[in-house]
Design a protein around this motif. Structure first.
Motif, PDB file in Angstrom:
ATOM      1  N   ILE A   1       0.834  -1.206   0.000  1.00  0.00           N
ATOM      2  CA  ILE A   1       0.000   0.000   0.000  1.00  0.00           C
ATOM      3  C   ILE A   1       0.865   1.252   0.000  1.00  0.00           C
ATOM      4  O   ILE A   1       0.659   2.179  -0.792  1.00  0.00           O
ATOM      5  CB  ILE A   1      -0.957   0.002   1.211  1.00  0.00           C
ATOM      6  CG1 ILE A   1      -2.013  -1.103   1.062  1.00  0.00           C
ATOM      7  CG2 ILE A   1      -1.641   1.358   1.368  1.00  0.00           C
ATOM      8  CD1 ILE A   1      -2.878  -1.297   2.291  1.00  0.00           C
ATOM      9  N   ASP A   2       1.863   1.274   0.887  1.00  0.00           N
ATOM     10  CA  ASP A   2       2.755   2.430   0.959  1.00  0.00           C
ATOM     11  C   ASP A   2       3.536   2.597  -0.340  1.00  0.00           C
ATOM     12  O   ASP A   2       3.693   3.709  -0.858  1.00  0.00           O
ATOM     13  CB  ASP A   2       3.710   2.272   2.140  1.00  0.00           C
ATOM     14  CG  ASP A   2       4.703   3.434   2.247  1.00  0.00           C
ATOM     15  OD1 ASP A   2       4.251   4.555   2.545  1.00  0.00           O
ATOM     16  OD2 ASP A   2       5.903   3.211   2.025  1.00  0.00           O
ATOM     17  N   TYR A   3       4.003   1.485  -0.870  1.00  0.00           N
ATOM     18  CA  TYR A   3       4.813   1.496  -2.099  1.00  0.00           C
ATOM     19  C   TYR A   3       4.003   2.010  -3.285  1.00  0.00           C
ATOM     20  O   TYR A   3       4.511   2.734  -4.137  1.00  0.00           O
ATOM     21  CB  TYR A   3       5.313   0.072  -2.357  1.00  0.00           C
ATOM     22  CG  TYR A   3       6.193  -0.096  -3.564  1.00  0.00           C
ATOM     23  CD1 TYR A   3       7.481   0.429  -3.586  1.00  0.00           C
ATOM     24  CD2 TYR A   3       5.740  -0.796  -4.684  1.00  0.00           C
ATOM     25  CE1 TYR A   3       8.302   0.267  -4.696  1.00  0.00           C
ATOM     26  CE2 TYR A   3       6.552  -0.967  -5.795  1.00  0.00           C
ATOM     27  CZ  TYR A   3       7.824  -0.436  -5.800  1.00  0.00           C
ATOM     28  OH  TYR A   3       8.625  -0.598  -6.896  1.00  0.00           O
ATOM     29  N   GLY A   4       2.705   1.647  -3.331  1.00  0.00           N
ATOM     30  CA  GLY A   4       1.887   1.990  -4.489  1.00  0.00           C
ATOM     31  C   GLY A   4       1.108   3.280  -4.368  1.00  0.00           C
ATOM     32  O   GLY A   4       0.567   3.766  -5.379  1.00  0.00           O
ATOM     33  N   THR A   5       1.025   3.834  -3.170  1.00  0.00           N
ATOM     34  CA  THR A   5       0.206   5.048  -3.003  1.00  0.00           C
ATOM     35  C   THR A   5       0.977   6.265  -2.486  1.00  0.00           C
ATOM     36  O   THR A   5       0.549   7.398  -2.704  1.00  0.00           O
ATOM     37  CB  THR A   5      -0.963   4.781  -2.028  1.00  0.00           C
ATOM     38  OG1 THR A   5      -0.432   4.385  -0.752  1.00  0.00           O
ATOM     39  CG2 THR A   5      -1.871   3.674  -2.548  1.00  0.00           C
ATOM     40  N   ASN A   6       2.091   6.053  -1.808  1.00  0.00           N
ATOM     41  CA  ASN A   6       2.876   7.170  -1.279  1.00  0.00           C
ATOM     42  C   ASN A   6       3.855   7.634  -2.349  1.00  0.00           C
ATOM     43  O   ASN A   6       5.034   7.281  -2.356  1.00  0.00           O
ATOM     44  CB  ASN A   6       3.607   6.734  -0.008  1.00  0.00           C
ATOM     45  CG  ASN A   6       4.285   7.895   0.690  1.00  0.00           C
ATOM     46  OD1 ASN A   6       4.065   9.066   0.365  1.00  0.00           O
ATOM     47  ND2 ASN A   6       5.132   7.575   1.661  1.00  0.00           N
ATOM     48  N   LEU A   7       3.346   8.455  -3.284  1.00  0.00           N
ATOM     49  CA  LEU A   7       4.109   8.818  -4.469  1.00  0.00           C
ATOM     50  C   LEU A   7       4.775  10.188  -4.303  1.00  0.00           C
ATOM     51  O   LEU A   7       4.305  11.044  -3.550  1.00  0.00           O
ATOM     52  CB  LEU A   7       3.189   8.845  -5.688  1.00  0.00           C
ATOM     53  CG  LEU A   7       2.368   7.578  -5.948  1.00  0.00           C
ATOM     54  CD1 LEU A   7       1.463   7.781  -7.149  1.00  0.00           C
ATOM     55  CD2 LEU A   7       3.274   6.364  -6.139  1.00  0.00           C
ATOM     56  N   ASP A   8       5.840  10.381  -5.040  1.00  0.00           N
ATOM     57  CA  ASP A   8       6.545  11.665  -5.055  1.00  0.00           C
ATOM     58  C   ASP A   8       5.674  12.707  -5.770  1.00  0.00           C
ATOM     59  O   ASP A   8       5.322  12.515  -6.946  1.00  0.00           O
ATOM     60  CB  ASP A   8       7.873  11.491  -5.789  1.00  0.00           C
ATOM     61  CG  ASP A   8       8.706  12.775  -5.801  1.00  0.00           C
ATOM     62  OD1 ASP A   8       8.207  13.824  -5.349  1.00  0.00           O
ATOM     63  OD2 ASP A   8       9.852  12.708  -6.280  1.00  0.00           O
TER      64      ASP A   8
ATOM     65  N   TYR B   1      -0.874   2.596  -7.519  1.00  0.00           N
ATOM     66  CA  TYR B   1      -0.110   1.590  -8.248  1.00  0.00           C
ATOM     67  C   TYR B   1       0.211   0.397  -7.340  1.00  0.00           C
ATOM     68  O   TYR B   1       1.206  -0.282  -7.525  1.00  0.00           O
ATOM     69  CB  TYR B   1       1.176   2.210  -8.787  1.00  0.00           C
ATOM     70  CG  TYR B   1       0.924   3.384  -9.701  1.00  0.00           C
ATOM     71  CD1 TYR B   1       0.542   3.192 -11.019  1.00  0.00           C
ATOM     72  CD2 TYR B   1       1.035   4.687  -9.225  1.00  0.00           C
ATOM     73  CE1 TYR B   1       0.296   4.274 -11.857  1.00  0.00           C
ATOM     74  CE2 TYR B   1       0.790   5.769 -10.049  1.00  0.00           C
ATOM     75  CZ  TYR B   1       0.418   5.564 -11.365  1.00  0.00           C
ATOM     76  OH  TYR B   1       0.162   6.622 -12.183  1.00  0.00           O
ATOM     77  N   LYS B   2      -0.631   0.177  -6.350  1.00  0.00           N
ATOM     78  CA  LYS B   2      -0.410  -0.941  -5.428  1.00  0.00           C
ATOM     79  C   LYS B   2      -0.563  -2.268  -6.166  1.00  0.00           C
ATOM     80  O   LYS B   2      -1.620  -2.558  -6.712  1.00  0.00           O
ATOM     81  CB  LYS B   2      -1.406  -0.891  -4.274  1.00  0.00           C
ATOM     82  CG  LYS B   2      -1.324  -2.105  -3.348  1.00  0.00           C
ATOM     83  CD  LYS B   2      -2.456  -2.112  -2.349  1.00  0.00           C
ATOM     84  CE  LYS B   2      -2.450  -3.379  -1.502  1.00  0.00           C
ATOM     85  NZ  LYS B   2      -2.679  -4.608  -2.281  1.00  0.00           N
TER      86      LYS B   2
ATOM     87  N   GLY C   1      -2.953 -12.639  -6.693  1.00  0.00           N
ATOM     88  CA  GLY C   1      -3.746 -12.676  -7.911  1.00  0.00           C
ATOM     89  C   GLY C   1      -3.196 -11.766  -8.993  1.00  0.00           C
ATOM     90  O   GLY C   1      -2.001 -11.459  -9.028  1.00  0.00           O
ATOM     91  N   ASN C   2      -4.096 -11.322  -9.858  1.00  0.00           N
ATOM     92  CA  ASN C   2      -3.699 -10.532 -11.016  1.00  0.00           C
ATOM     93  C   ASN C   2      -4.425  -9.195 -11.036  1.00  0.00           C
ATOM     94  O   ASN C   2      -5.536  -9.071 -10.520  1.00  0.00           O
ATOM     95  CB  ASN C   2      -4.010 -11.300 -12.304  1.00  0.00           C
ATOM     96  CG  ASN C   2      -3.296 -12.636 -12.378  1.00  0.00           C
ATOM     97  OD1 ASN C   2      -2.110 -12.697 -12.679  1.00  0.00           O
ATOM     98  ND2 ASN C   2      -4.004 -13.716 -12.101  1.00  0.00           N
ATOM     99  N   ALA C   3      -3.787  -8.193 -11.645  1.00  0.00           N
ATOM    100  CA  ALA C   3      -4.402  -6.866 -11.759  1.00  0.00           C
ATOM    101  C   ALA C   3      -3.829  -6.162 -12.983  1.00  0.00           C
ATOM    102  O   ALA C   3      -2.726  -6.476 -13.457  1.00  0.00           O
ATOM    103  CB  ALA C   3      -4.139  -6.039 -10.508  1.00  0.00           C
TER     104      ALA C   3
END
Length: 206
Positions: free
Chosen positions: A132-139, A156-157, A162-164
């Motif tokens: 969650i942090d990796y995909g939502t805490n953006l620069d 971008y989480k 599964g698949n997305a």
């Protein structure tokens, strides 16, 4: 009880596979990448599936403001998880040995399984929080700033399981060899419990 104890000794040893094989695998496929990019998540760090995959993923992520993939020293989990797994392997096999010697009963087997299950759930929760942090805490100064139709920043989480679809990438997130070895070992301890329970019931009827 001896058969159950042997299963209990062997089962936790399967977790040693986590020190060799990846726990989880995330793959990113897109038309411009005939060979998908991927990362293997081990209990002590993140590694390429193919050479330069991490470098290429970090390069792509830079444009949308995502952090670079963490190195082992960047996350406490990568130093703590191997220690926890090592302790659980030792305790599980010790319980099995003590069961074989008649020092503990079969109920200890399911006790180990429950503790390991709780640790596993906690680990998955921690992994999901990192995603969650990796995909939502953006620069905020990223080169590309994409938004959802409602105007909110795009996430971008990667999926936990599964698949997305993320932009033009098909992303899959699935357990890998280490996870399946851990699952097998844990199921062996459940079988050990029921085998020990059955032996106890048969003995009490005599």
């Amino acid at each position: 009880m001896k058969k159950a104890s042997v299963l209990m000794i062997i089962g936790p040893l399967f977790l040693l596979g986590l020190f060799v094989f990846p726990l989880w695998n995330i793959m990113l496929g897109a038309p411009q990448y005939p060979e998908p990019l991927g990362i293997n998540i081990h209990i002590d760090g993140i590694r390429d599936v193919n050479e330069f995959d991490i470098q290429n993923i970090d390069g792509l992520n830079h444009y949308i403001g995502m952090k670079t993939l963490p190195k082992p020293e960047d996350m406490w989990e990568f130093s703590t998880f191997p220690l926890i797994i090592g302790i659980m392997v030792f305790l599980g096999s010790l319980i099995g040995l003590l069961g074989y010697l008649g020092k503990v009963n079969y109920q200890w087997f399911i006790g180990w399984f429950l503790v390991m299950s709780v640790l596993g759930v906690m680990g998955m929760y921690d992994f999901n929080q990192w995603l969650i942090d990796y995909g939502t805490n953006l620069d905020p100064n990223a080169i590309m700033k994409l938004a959802n139709p409602d105007g909110t920043p795009m996430s971008y989480k990667p999926p936990l399981f599964g698949n997305a679809k993320m932009l033009n990438f098909d992303v899959s997130s699935l357990p890998s060899t280490g996870a399946w070895m851990m699952f097998t070992g844990m199921m062996m301890t459940v079988i050990a419990f029921f085998t020990g329970q059955r032996a106890h019931l048969l003995k009490s009827k005599k």
